[in-house]
Scaffold this motif. Sequence first.
Motif, short mmCIF file in Angstrom:
data_model
loop_
_atom_site.label_atom_id
_atom_site.label_comp_id
_atom_site.label_asym_id
_atom_site.label_seq_id
_atom_site.Cartn_x
_atom_site.Cartn_y
_atom_site.Cartn_z
N ASN A 1 4.02 7.68 -0.44
CA ASN A 1 2.58 8.04 -0.38
C ASN A 1 1.96 6.63 0.02
O ASN A 1 2.11 5.45 -0.75
CB ASN A 1 2.19 8.36 -1.76
N TYR A 2 1.34 6.62 1.04
CA TYR A 2 0.86 5.44 1.82
C TYR A 2 -0.82 5.65 1.64
O TYR A 2 -1.31 6.69 1.42
CB TYR A 2 1.18 5.36 3.12
N GLU A 3 -1.35 4.50 1.34
CA GLU A 3 -2.97 4.53 1.40
C GLU A 3 -3.35 3.35 2.44
O GLU A 3 -2.56 2.51 2.85
CB GLU A 3 -3.40 4.12 -0.11
N HIS B 1 -3.91 9.63 2.81
CA HIS B 1 -2.38 8.99 2.70
C HIS B 1 -1.80 8.58 4.13
O HIS B 1 -0.57 8.42 4.34
CB HIS B 1 -1.19 9.91 2.05
N TRP C 1 -4.93 11.12 -8.28
CA TRP C 1 -5.19 9.92 -7.24
C TRP C 1 -5.97 9.01 -7.71
O TRP C 1 -7.23 9.53 -8.68
CB TRP C 1 -5.17 10.27 -5.91
N ASN D 1 0.63 -1.23 0.15
CA ASN D 1 -0.01 -0.14 -0.10
C ASN D 1 0.92 1.28 -0.03
O ASN D 1 0.57 2.28 0.58
CB ASN D 1 -0.94 0.16 1.21
N VAL D 2 1.83 1.26 -0.72
CA VAL D 2 2.89 2.41 -0.92
C VAL D 2 3.33 2.76 -2.29
O VAL D 2 3.60 1.48 -2.95
CB VAL D 2 4.25 1.97 0.34
N ASP E 1 -2.70 15.95 -6.23
CA ASP E 1 -1.39 16.20 -5.32
C ASP E 1 -1.64 18.02 -5.40
O ASP E 1 -1.56 18.83 -6.46
CB ASP E 1 -0.16 15.71 -5.90
#
Length: 371
Positions: free
Chosen positions: A107-109, A293, A80, A65-66, A86
Amino acid sequence: PGDAWSRASWSWSCQLVDMCAWLAFASAQVLSSVWASAKNDPGLQDRTHSFQQSVALHGDEHLTNVVVWPNTPGATFDAWADGVADPMPYAYTGADARYDPPASLQNYEAAWALDERTRKMALLVLDMEEDYRSQVSSAIPSSKRVLDAFRARGLPIFWTNWAKTAAMGGGGTDRFSGFRGISNGENPNFVHKSAATMEELAPVTEIEKAREIKSLHFSKFADRHADGREILMPMLDELGIDTIVIVGSWTDICVLTTAYEAADRYGLDVIVVPDATATGILGHNAALFLMAHVVAKLVPSAELAAFIGSAPASILPVPVPVARLEDSSQLQLALVLPGGGRAVAVALLSAAAGLALVAWATRRRREAAML
């Protein structure tokens, strides 16, 4: 004399040892770190009861997830997946030019999926009030879509309305906004006209009205009763809620702070509906980007309403009583009962009152007989 000298030397030595020990203890107290404890921390509570098992099974695997992006001037993050762009180009240089900036940024989700486990969900409708209609009305249709989906499934819904006036002010956010713009309504930190929920989204039933909070804080978890008790989280805990859905305003103030505190302080899974949020200042996209994020999963209203409407087994019903103290002297009882539950509750209360009256009359007759 020799014995006296020996005794004095021994005494001085003992005192010196004691002093050194005391200094060592005092130094340790001053210099040692203060460790936070997870023992009674609700933010570290595993509401899924499976996290440690998952760590044992998958802890050695790479993150999925990154996304890693090069930290170069002019490099921008593509739109996104859910349409959140962004808000600024990636060119982080650091605060001090003597140190090299990071070569890449992450960037994490959210690592979790909406349907990966059973959930007890509640909807939070934040500050969609008449005072803000001209600024946030764009979020009404999507908020209504989600609201209708929750009502159709009988899932719990909570409302908050920003109700702070200048007469209550004085805290940090009030000093930030300042003491001007009160009489002309310019100061956004205070409500100036009506704190009532917009008619399109307003609570209707008695149960819904009992879940409407007149709020004084950006984070809706910070509001308290007059005696200092928290308002929102005990109501969610009573229902066993582990996932909250947030719609409303303002994206970059109340939505943002509530989402962060829900995830970090109380350990809840957080869903934010991007097209059902709005704001009157410039930070809408930036706030959505940060939440997506760091703490929340962004799910568009149509997708979320369809998911809820499909009646998946992963959404658990919440058919339990809700009781809360409105203040220290009044108890509001809202019973979630199928098929005329309110009438049943009224009948039970009437029967209790009748029994109390009979008991009182019997006692008076006995007292009269003894005279």
